[in-house]
Scaffold this motif. Sequence first.
Motif, PDB file in Angstrom:
ATOM      1  N   LEU A  51       0.766  -1.220  -0.052  1.00 57.86           N
ATOM      2  CA  LEU A  51       0.125   0.006   0.107  1.00 57.86           C
ATOM      3  C   LEU A  51       0.993   1.398  -0.084  1.00 57.86           C
ATOM      4  CD1 LEU A  51      -2.824  -1.205   2.620  1.00 57.86           C
ATOM      5  CD2 LEU A  51      -2.970  -0.845   0.032  1.00 57.86           C
ATOM      6  N   VAL A  52       2.080   1.247   0.811  1.00 60.75           N
ATOM      7  CA  VAL A  52       2.844   2.403   0.769  1.00 60.75           C
ATOM      8  C   VAL A  52       3.591   2.520  -0.474  1.00 60.75           C
ATOM      9  CG1 VAL A  52       5.130   3.394   1.859  1.00 60.75           C
ATOM     10  CG2 VAL A  52       3.250   2.447   3.401  1.00 60.75           C
ATOM     11  N   ARG A  53       3.909   1.489  -1.162  1.00 60.12           N
ATOM     12  CA  ARG A  53       4.657   1.488  -2.537  1.00 60.12           C
ATOM     13  C   ARG A  53       3.475   2.147  -3.479  1.00 60.12           C
ATOM     14  NH1 ARG A  53       9.481  -0.546  -3.074  1.00 60.12           N
ATOM     15  NH2 ARG A  53      10.180  -2.036  -1.356  1.00 60.12           N
ATOM     16  N   GLN A  54       2.179   1.736  -3.344  1.00 59.16           N
ATOM     17  CA  GLN A  54       1.402   2.305  -4.321  1.00 59.16           C
ATOM     18  C   GLN A  54       0.948   3.616  -4.274  1.00 59.16           C
ATOM     19  OE1 GLN A  54      -0.201   0.155  -6.727  1.00 59.16           O
ATOM     20  NE2 GLN A  54      -0.616   2.426  -7.515  1.00 59.16           N
ATOM     21  N   ALA A  55       1.078   4.187  -2.878  1.00 60.75           N
ATOM     22  CA  ALA A  55       0.799   5.684  -2.444  1.00 60.75           C
ATOM     23  C   ALA A  55       2.047   6.349  -3.165  1.00 60.75           C
ATOM     24  CB  ALA A  55       0.536   5.760  -0.904  1.00 60.75           C
ATOM     25  N   ILE A  56       3.086   5.648  -3.164  1.00 54.42           N
ATOM     26  CA  ILE A  56       4.489   6.547  -3.718  1.00 54.42           C
ATOM     27  C   ILE A  56       4.219   6.424  -5.198  1.00 54.42           C
ATOM     28  CG2 ILE A  56       6.849   6.418  -4.203  1.00 54.42           C
ATOM     29  CD1 ILE A  56       7.154   5.107  -1.140  1.00 54.42           C
ATOM     30  N   THR A  57       3.679   5.479  -5.849  1.00 55.87           N
ATOM     31  CA  THR A  57       3.778   5.301  -7.227  1.00 55.87           C
ATOM     32  C   THR A  57       2.482   6.453  -7.676  1.00 55.87           C
ATOM     33  OG1 THR A  57       4.262   3.201  -7.340  1.00 55.87           O
ATOM     34  CG2 THR A  57       2.822   3.799  -9.136  1.00 55.87           C
ATOM     35  N   ASP A  58       1.489   6.402  -6.836  1.00 61.71           N
ATOM     36  CA  ASP A  58       0.218   7.508  -7.218  1.00 61.71           C
ATOM     37  C   ASP A  58       0.511   8.894  -6.915  1.00 61.71           C
ATOM     38  OD1 ASP A  58      -0.882   4.931  -7.985  1.00 61.71           O
ATOM     39  OD2 ASP A  58      -2.354   5.011  -6.362  1.00 61.71           O
ATOM     40  N   GLY A  59       1.876   9.303  -6.335  1.00 61.14           N
ATOM     41  CA  GLY A  59       2.149  10.287  -5.991  1.00 61.14           C
ATOM     42  C   GLY A  59       1.552  11.141  -4.652  1.00 61.14           C
ATOM     43  N   HIS A  60       1.087  10.146  -3.911  1.00 61.25           N
ATOM     44  CA  HIS A  60       0.485  10.537  -2.652  1.00 61.25           C
ATOM     45  C   HIS A  60       1.419  10.819  -1.379  1.00 61.25           C
ATOM     46  CE1 HIS A  60      -3.485  10.097  -4.153  1.00 61.25           C
ATOM     47  NE2 HIS A  60      -3.337   8.718  -4.460  1.00 61.25           N
ATOM     48  N   ILE A  61       2.587  10.013  -1.446  1.00 62.19           N
ATOM     49  CA  ILE A  61       3.688  10.078  -0.762  1.00 62.19           C
ATOM     50  C   ILE A  61       4.906  10.201  -1.574  1.00 62.19           C
ATOM     51  CG2 ILE A  61       5.320   8.797   0.938  1.00 62.19           C
ATOM     52  CD1 ILE A  61       2.694   6.932   1.546  1.00 62.19           C
ATOM     53  N   SER A  63       8.348  10.479  -3.487  1.00 59.09           N
ATOM     54  CA  SER A  63       9.127   9.397  -4.049  1.00 59.09           C
ATOM     55  C   SER A  63      10.161   9.357  -3.407  1.00 59.09           C
ATOM     56  CB  SER A  63       9.202   9.487  -5.771  1.00 59.09           C
ATOM     57  OG  SER A  63      10.076  10.638  -5.878  1.00 59.09           O
ATOM     58  N   GLY A  64      10.724  10.174  -2.585  1.00 57.37           N
ATOM     59  CA  GLY A  64      12.139  10.102  -1.941  1.00 57.37           C
ATOM     60  C   GLY A  64      11.898   9.452  -0.652  1.00 57.37           C
ATOM     61  N   ARG A  65      10.791   9.085  -0.319  1.00 54.72           N
ATOM     62  CA  ARG A  65      10.658   8.212   0.956  1.00 54.72           C
ATOM     63  C   ARG A  65      10.922   6.789   0.496  1.00 54.72           C
ATOM     64  NH1 ARG A  65       8.180  10.761   5.669  1.00 54.72           N
ATOM     65  NH2 ARG A  65       7.744  12.820   4.903  1.00 54.72           N
ATOM     66  N   ASP A  66      11.489   6.228   1.736  1.00 50.61           N
ATOM     67  CA  ASP A  66      11.767   4.539   1.714  1.00 50.61           C
ATOM     68  C   ASP A  66      10.612   3.944   2.043  1.00 50.61           C
ATOM     69  OD1 ASP A  66      13.484   2.158   1.495  1.00 50.61           O
ATOM     70  OD2 ASP A  66      13.219   2.153   3.681  1.00 50.61           O
ATOM     71  N   PRO A  67      10.067   2.878   1.072  1.00 51.48           N
ATOM     72  CA  PRO A  67       8.904   2.236   1.538  1.00 51.48           C
ATOM     73  C   PRO A  67       9.072   1.290   2.763  1.00 51.48           C
ATOM     74  CG  PRO A  67       9.259   1.957  -0.804  1.00 51.48           C
ATOM     75  CD  PRO A  67      10.456   2.805  -0.432  1.00 51.48           C
ATOM     76  N   ALA A  68      10.068   0.738   2.812  1.00 57.62           N
ATOM     77  CA  ALA A  68      10.376  -0.122   4.006  1.00 57.62           C
ATOM     78  C   ALA A  68      10.215   0.690   5.311  1.00 57.62           C
ATOM     79  CB  ALA A  68      11.666  -0.958   3.926  1.00 57.62           C
TER      80      ALA A  68
END
Length: 109
Positions: A51-61, A63-68
């Motif tokens: 879900l976090v990775r999808q939020a990054i892909t969708d631009g909600h988080i 892209s510089g944030r580390d998903p893990a």
Amino acid sequence: DVYKRQLPLHADARATSRMSAAYVLEALHDEAVHEQARRGLVQGRALVEQLVRQAITDGHIDSGRDPATETNLLLALTGFTSLIELDVIEPQDALAAIDVHLDRLFRST
């Protein structure tokens, strides 16, 4: 508001919280329960990271944030359960801290 259902803010959630705590304690002493609990937690963590990775892909988080790392931080917030159950912090303080973290995470874009 999904996280509000996970915190022991009402009787049903408190009962679930206490059963989960008992299950973890049993897992510490029973290898079969331990492996089953571990598998479930690994799957749950993977879902949150997805879900976090999808939020990054969708631009909600951002892209510089580390998903893990972001996944681990979100899961660390579940530690509030014990703090609320044992009257260390008030439920509204836990909710405020979670809201601040989520606002920071999702406003970074």
